[in-house]
Scaffold this motif. Sequence first.
Motif, PDB file in Angstrom:
ATOM      1  N   VAL A 599     -25.915 173.932  66.769  1.00 32.14           N
ATOM      2  CA  VAL A 599     -27.194 174.611  66.970  1.00 32.14           C
ATOM      3  C   VAL A 599     -27.027 176.023  67.523  1.00 32.14           C
ATOM      4  CG1 VAL A 599     -28.516 172.496  67.300  1.00 32.14           C
ATOM      5  CG2 VAL A 599     -27.426 173.570  69.277  1.00 32.14           C
ATOM      6  N   TYR A 600     -25.776 176.455  67.752  1.00 32.67           N
ATOM      7  CA  TYR A 600     -25.531 177.795  68.288  1.00 32.67           C
ATOM      8  C   TYR A 600     -24.237 178.320  67.686  1.00 32.67           C
ATOM      9  CZ  TYR A 600     -25.878 181.594  71.695  1.00 32.67           C
ATOM     10  OH  TYR A 600     -26.020 182.822  72.288  1.00 32.67           O
ATOM     11  N   TYR A 601     -24.189 179.625  67.415  1.00 28.02           N
ATOM     12  CA  TYR A 601     -23.117 180.174  66.586  1.00 28.02           C
ATOM     13  C   TYR A 601     -21.723 180.026  67.199  1.00 28.02           C
ATOM     14  CZ  TYR A 601     -23.096 184.284  69.662  1.00 28.02           C
ATOM     15  OH  TYR A 601     -22.991 185.118  70.751  1.00 28.02           O
ATOM     16  N   ASN A 602     -21.604 179.971  68.517  1.00 25.92           N
ATOM     17  CA  ASN A 602     -20.267 179.875  69.111  1.00 25.92           C
ATOM     18  C   ASN A 602     -19.991 178.519  69.755  1.00 25.92           C
ATOM     19  OD1 ASN A 602     -21.677 179.880  71.515  1.00 25.92           O
ATOM     20  ND2 ASN A 602     -20.959 181.878  72.201  1.00 25.92           N
ATOM     21  N   GLU A 603     -20.804 177.539  69.409  1.00 25.45           N
ATOM     22  CA  GLU A 603     -20.647 176.198  69.994  1.00 25.45           C
ATOM     23  C   GLU A 603     -20.325 175.218  68.868  1.00 25.45           C
ATOM     24  OE1 GLU A 603     -20.123 173.998  73.183  1.00 25.45           O
ATOM     25  OE2 GLU A 603     -21.042 175.983  73.410  1.00 25.45           O
ATOM     26  N   ASN A 604     -19.049 174.911  68.691  1.00 22.17           N
ATOM     27  CA  ASN A 604     -18.632 174.030  67.603  1.00 22.17           C
ATOM     28  C   ASN A 604     -18.944 172.572  67.933  1.00 22.17           C
ATOM     29  OD1 ASN A 604     -17.543 176.117  66.007  1.00 22.17           O
ATOM     30  ND2 ASN A 604     -15.671 176.114  67.232  1.00 22.17           N
ATOM     31  N   PRO A 605     -19.370 171.783  66.931  1.00 23.88           N
ATOM     32  CA  PRO A 605     -19.713 170.380  67.197  1.00 23.88           C
ATOM     33  C   PRO A 605     -18.485 169.546  67.507  1.00 23.88           C
ATOM     34  CG  PRO A 605     -19.821 170.841  64.843  1.00 23.88           C
ATOM     35  CD  PRO A 605     -19.599 172.161  65.523  1.00 23.88           C
ATOM     36  N   ILE A 606     -18.679 168.509  68.309  1.00 23.12           N
ATOM     37  CA  ILE A 606     -17.600 167.593  68.659  1.00 23.12           C
ATOM     38  C   ILE A 606     -17.421 166.591  67.531  1.00 23.12           C
ATOM     39  CG2 ILE A 606     -16.851 165.865  70.339  1.00 23.12           C
ATOM     40  CD1 ILE A 606     -18.697 167.268  72.375  1.00 23.12           C
ATOM     41  N   SER A 607     -16.166 166.315  67.181  1.00 26.28           N
ATOM     42  CA  SER A 607     -15.891 165.376  66.094  1.00 26.28           C
ATOM     43  C   SER A 607     -15.981 163.937  66.600  1.00 26.28           C
ATOM     44  CB  SER A 607     -14.505 165.651  65.508  1.00 26.28           C
ATOM     45  OG  SER A 607     -14.319 164.917  64.333  1.00 26.28           O
ATOM     46  N   TYR A 608     -15.693 162.993  65.705  1.00 22.93           N
ATOM     47  CA  TYR A 608     -15.836 161.573  66.021  1.00 22.93           C
ATOM     48  C   TYR A 608     -14.929 161.147  67.174  1.00 22.93           C
ATOM     49  CZ  TYR A 608     -18.351 161.109  61.602  1.00 22.93           C
ATOM     50  OH  TYR A 608     -19.259 161.226  60.586  1.00 22.93           O
ATOM     51  N   SER A 609     -15.503 160.424  68.116  1.00 25.32           N
ATOM     52  CA  SER A 609     -14.739 159.840  69.213  1.00 25.32           C
ATOM     53  C   SER A 609     -15.625 158.809  69.924  1.00 25.32           C
ATOM     54  CB  SER A 609     -14.287 160.906  70.219  1.00 25.32           C
ATOM     55  OG  SER A 609     -13.710 160.307  71.356  1.00 25.32           O
ATOM     56  N   VAL A 610     -15.113 157.594  70.076  1.00 27.40           N
ATOM     57  CA  VAL A 610     -15.923 156.541  70.697  1.00 27.40           C
ATOM     58  C   VAL A 610     -16.179 156.820  72.173  1.00 27.40           C
ATOM     59  CG1 VAL A 610     -15.168 154.759  69.095  1.00 27.40           C
ATOM     60  CG2 VAL A 610     -13.871 155.127  71.191  1.00 27.40           C
ATOM     61  N   THR A 611     -15.396 157.720  72.760  1.00 28.12           N
ATOM     62  CA  THR A 611     -15.571 158.018  74.188  1.00 28.12           C
ATOM     63  C   THR A 611     -16.449 159.246  74.423  1.00 28.12           C
ATOM     64  OG1 THR A 611     -13.560 159.373  74.239  1.00 28.12           O
ATOM     65  CG2 THR A 611     -13.317 157.022  74.717  1.00 28.12           C
ATOM     66  N   THR A 612     -17.058 159.763  73.357  1.00 25.63           N
ATOM     67  CA  THR A 612     -17.825 161.007  73.448  1.00 25.63           C
ATOM     68  C   THR A 612     -19.310 160.779  73.208  1.00 25.63           C
ATOM     69  OG1 THR A 612     -15.983 162.417  72.779  1.00 25.63           O
ATOM     70  CG2 THR A 612     -18.188 163.265  72.368  1.00 25.63           C
ATOM     71  N   GLY A 613     -20.121 161.446  74.014  1.00 26.74           N
ATOM     72  CA  GLY A 613     -21.554 161.506  73.777  1.00 26.74           C
ATOM     73  C   GLY A 613     -22.029 162.926  74.025  1.00 26.74           C
ATOM     74  N   GLN A 614     -23.093 163.329  73.362  1.00 27.07           N
ATOM     75  CA  GLN A 614     -23.637 164.675  73.576  1.00 27.07           C
ATOM     76  C   GLN A 614     -25.151 164.624  73.410  1.00 27.07           C
ATOM     77  OE1 GLN A 614     -22.946 168.142  70.813  1.00 27.07           O
ATOM     78  NE2 GLN A 614     -21.827 168.938  72.585  1.00 27.07           N
ATOM     79  N   ILE A 615     -25.856 165.255  74.337  1.00 30.90           N
ATOM     80  CA  ILE A 615     -27.317 165.293  74.292  1.00 30.90           C
ATOM     81  C   ILE A 615     -27.762 166.744  74.234  1.00 30.90           C
ATOM     82  CG2 ILE A 615     -29.456 164.630  75.445  1.00 30.90           C
ATOM     83  CD1 ILE A 615     -27.965 162.415  76.846  1.00 30.90           C
ATOM     84  N   PHE A 616     -28.538 167.059  73.208  1.00 31.75           N
ATOM     85  CA  PHE A 616     -29.120 168.389  73.047  1.00 31.75           C
ATOM     86  C   PHE A 616     -30.523 168.354  73.640  1.00 31.75           C
ATOM     87  CE2 PHE A 616     -31.504 171.301  70.024  1.00 31.75           C
ATOM     88  CZ  PHE A 616     -31.179 172.454  70.725  1.00 31.75           C
ATOM     89  N   VAL A 617     -30.722 169.133  74.704  1.00 38.56           N
ATOM     90  CA  VAL A 617     -31.973 169.089  75.466  1.00 38.56           C
ATOM     91  C   VAL A 617     -32.774 170.361  75.218  1.00 38.56           C
ATOM     92  CG1 VAL A 617     -32.982 168.847  77.763  1.00 38.56           C
ATOM     93  CG2 VAL A 617     -30.791 167.754  77.247  1.00 38.56           C
ATOM     94  N   THR A 618     -34.043 170.194  74.918  1.00 40.95           N
ATOM     95  CA  THR A 618     -34.951 171.329  74.740  1.00 40.95           C
ATOM     96  C   THR A 618     -35.947 171.353  75.891  1.00 40.95           C
ATOM     97  OG1 THR A 618     -34.736 171.203  72.339  1.00 40.95           O
ATOM     98  CG2 THR A 618     -36.607 172.441  73.211  1.00 40.95           C
ATOM     99  N   LEU A 619     -36.076 172.519  76.528  1.00 40.55           N
ATOM    100  CA  LEU A 619     -36.963 172.693  77.673  1.00 40.55           C
ATOM    101  C   LEU A 619     -38.235 173.424  77.249  1.00 40.55           C
ATOM    102  CD1 LEU A 619     -34.160 173.870  80.119  1.00 40.55           C
ATOM    103  CD2 LEU A 619     -35.026 171.547  79.823  1.00 40.55           C
ATOM    104  N   LYS A 620     -39.217 173.450  78.114  1.00 37.87           N
ATOM    105  CA  LYS A 620     -40.518 174.031  77.770  1.00 37.87           C
ATOM    106  C   LYS A 620     -40.409 175.512  77.429  1.00 37.87           C
ATOM    107  CE  LYS A 620     -43.432 170.822  80.405  1.00 37.87           C
ATOM    108  NZ  LYS A 620     -44.384 170.675  81.520  1.00 37.87           N
ATOM    109  N   GLU A 621     -39.659 176.262  78.220  1.00 35.22           N
ATOM    110  CA  GLU A 621     -39.503 177.692  78.005  1.00 35.22           C
ATOM    111  C   GLU A 621     -38.323 178.167  78.836  1.00 35.22           C
ATOM    112  OE1 GLU A 621     -42.717 179.971  79.592  1.00 35.22           O
ATOM    113  OE2 GLU A 621     -42.955 178.680  81.344  1.00 35.22           O
ATOM    114  N   TYR A 622     -37.879 179.412  78.540  1.00 36.37           N
ATOM    115  CA  TYR A 622     -36.814 179.934  79.387  1.00 36.37           C
ATOM    116  C   TYR A 622     -37.433 180.596  80.621  1.00 36.37           C
ATOM    117  CZ  TYR A 622     -32.768 182.101  81.333  1.00 36.37           C
ATOM    118  OH  TYR A 622     -31.770 182.445  82.211  1.00 36.37           O
ATOM    119  N   ASP A 623     -37.193 179.973  81.739  1.00 34.46           N
ATOM    120  CA  ASP A 623     -37.638 180.499  83.028  1.00 34.46           C
ATOM    121  C   ASP A 623     -36.498 180.244  84.002  1.00 34.46           C
ATOM    122  OD1 ASP A 623     -38.719 181.089  85.478  1.00 34.46           O
ATOM    123  OD2 ASP A 623     -40.605 180.037  85.140  1.00 34.46           O
TER     124      ASP A 623
END
Length: 1012
Positions: A599-623
């Motif tokens: 979702v961001y140009y310099n943030e590469n996605p993590i490949s398959y791994s059973v020990t890995t989790g990732q949560i993409f969080v969206t907030l109301k606004e940038y404050d």
Amino acid sequence: MKLPELAIKNYQFTIVVTLLIALVGIVTFITMPRSEDPQNEMAGTVITVIYPGATPEDLEKLVIDPIEEKLNELDDIKKMESKAFDGVAAVTIEFTTGSDPEDKYRKVLEAMNVVEKDLPEEIFEIDKQKFTVMDVSILQLALVTDSVDYTVLEDQAENLKRVIEKSYGVRNVEIMANPEREVRVSVDFERMAQLGVSMQQLTSAIQSNNVNVPGGSIDIGYKKYNILTSGEYENLDEIKNTVVHQAMGQVIRLKDLANVEFAYEDNKYLARYNGRKAVFVNVTQKKNTNIYRIDEKLQPKIEAFQHELPESVELKTVLNQAEAVRFRVGDFFMNFFQGIILVGFFILIAIGVRASFIVMTAIPVSVLIGLTLLDLSNYGLQQMSIAGLIIALGLLVDNSIAVVENIHRYIDLGYSRKDAAIKGTKEIGWALVSSTVTTVLAFVPMISIGGPTGDFIRSMAVVVVYTLIASLVIALTFTPYFASVILKIKEKSKNRQSIVTRIIHNVYPKLLGAALKRPWLTIGLTILIFAGSLSLFGLIGVSFFPKAQKAQLLINIETPEGSSFQKTDKVVRNVEALLNQEEFVTHYASNIGHGNPQVYYNENPISYSVTTGQIFVTLKEYDADVIDPLVEKLRAQFGRYPGADIEVKEFIQGPPVEAPIAIKVTGNDLNTLRKVSADVEEIIATTPLAFNVDNPLKSTKTDVKVKIDPVKAGVFGVNLLDVDMAVKTNISGTAIGKYRDPEGEEYDMVLRMPDVSGQSMHSFDKIYVANAMGAQVPLKQVANIELESSLKQVSHYNMDRQNTITADVTDLGLAASITNTIIDKLDQYPFPAGFGYFVGGQLESQEESFGDMGRVLLLALIGIFAILVLQFKSFTQPLIIYSAIPLAVTGAFVALFITGYSFSFMAFVGLTSLIGIVVNDSIILVDFTNQLRQQGKEKTISIIEAGQTRFMPIILTTVTTIGGLLPLTLRGGDMWAPMGWAIIGGLLFATLLSLIIVPVLYKVFSKKDGNS
């Protein structure tokens, strides 16, 4: 210079050409590509190999080594890095700057086609991805349910994919987090042993009955008929009734030994949206397309699709980058228009309504020309290119201001408007050309910067160069014609008469006269001011790129090696429970076993791994006042979580960096490498302000080792390969073919043990291996089952083994100084023979990028000096003009110190830009002084008169440049404020002091007669 005269005499042609250019520019602006960040490609490839069940050591020997050896034959390699985890290996190859991305990708594919023939057949997948920012999602959708099966979600995802993928600008549509279905043949291996059926018999029976061999054709009379053989399986019943063995009149079918059914593969990647079961549909954008138009085309289709969904399925938007681009680009354009208003206001006050109207026409025409050329150079509108327009905004009116001011001067002297326009423009024409070229030369070397940083800022430099060249052409053609038509004789602003004139004729001559009487004192004080400002550098500090200031977070979750998929899922659910309590969180997308889509140009996605989790969080606004405490709160909560590492990560601008601190220890002996890495970890951990230290070799994982006894295997007549295959089939399953259903969908046919979820060490008791005579031998008769510790990761750098120890820092601006402290300690460490270290992370990228900017600075200084020597036919006068540069450095450092910003990479860009900007005023002063002296006037009189005459355009061009930058500087956040303040502070100091120090230096170092 004939150009102004030709433009005025052929005014019809001048008007028509200007209008045509403006029209083309308007069309270009409407249609040109838009995105949030630059869309550039580097030459490089990431090769990911999925080999289920393989250990890091196995992957190193069987996969990484042969791939690296073959890739190393390619030319222009900058670096090659490899990592091996359980079941996954990744090889990253990056080529030197200037390499053709397409050509290098093709060469990598050719090399891989050769080496793949020698890789293990059991490899599940080999993925080869070219470096590109085009993989960044512009739209991430989630099909969400609380009740229905994944088959329903998958069907709906396929339908949605077909709706989206044909739309304008869509590069790729990928369905993610949908478990693959397979035809599972769950075999009762104990029953097989009792009936004397071997694994080879069963596999051969299934495969031989699932082959479609063309039978040819036959001619009967006047007709020709194709001959059809038995062909592939048509349904599951046919698979169940496959005859696998026949003895003593007894027919044993597959259904007697196994259960055949559709099933989902083992959990490898699951997703949720706000805690609910989900499948993601991820959309990427074609290069050089307009994200607004893509969104306009897609949204009606998506809304129509929503109405067709079953009630049990909902469609949610995880990310719509078009909204972010509208906000970001809109914000930049707001800064741009605010800058135009400020510039226009200052010009109006200074030179009156008609003159300011003439000058202001240079802005839209120059900008439209710049945008047209930018589009032809395959760049689009995004934050960097628009920032370039803002930088150019104050500069592009400088030429027109100087022309109009000089024309006004000649009108005041009694010339007709036409003669004043021709004479006034010709008089300063070459000085304008020279000053524009010097400014352009400060930006041209930036275009040649390589690597991710160069790709990131290139469009900014390109648009500045194009716009400034356009402004010069406009100032020498359209502006003098326009001035000859609408300027009024004796038209002057009241403010100009009352305030500015008093300063020019009363205050400034007194100050300049005092300085000219005491030249060495003036020079000495200037040197002291410059030296004092250099001492501020240590207080300012150095940083790289700031936070992206986005209302989004990534939460990375890593469970200990050996953790099950279920344990990772449990940790992710606990994190979700905490997020549900935060009102500022609008939604989140959870990924278990894989990273979120990019979702961001310099943030590469993590490949398959059973020990890995990732949560993409969206907030109301940038404050920042809300987000900063929230991030700290989450970090404190997750930092206490037992049995998992949970990182809350904010997006960072600039090139990708693996970690703020990264020390790479090199050496081939694993035991020694582990020991040295532990010592380096201790050094980093004991360094103040460094935390979250990660050493991949710190801990080992425990594996189950099937240790085959070759003597016993020989006695029982068991082949070692058969043992390996029996274990793999029983534990993780073996794909033995494909099943195609009546709709044409293909599924893997997987042979494995029933009740996979209940596997334990006792599962090995149920495994049998057929010997050469067909008898079934229990696995434990020929092998011992042992627990064994092993590495969780093996890494290479340029084909050598290495281990990277990483850490976070409390403040990104302190990363370089903390790393340097660590380096001082490492230099005292007694590394064993054959072992050493090098620095990665932020400091590596920062030094590379700052080094590139240093070369840009040097090239700019040399280029500008060469132009000045050619113009003035002197070496002394260019050096006099260069006196503005240390004054600019002084102003930049003072401004950064007062505003509290560090010397970031963008501040360095601002400082480099200053070189070309601040010398312009000095050029105008020295050039006009020379002209007056050539007319026979005495040196001191010429100096004072030149200062008075050029005072107004110099001050006005400085004010307009500052006015153009001010909105971006005040509202551009941590990314743009350091650059803006560096330029504003440097320009302010250099302008005010140059009006004094340049004349003083001219008096001291220029010859008495003529040019020096």
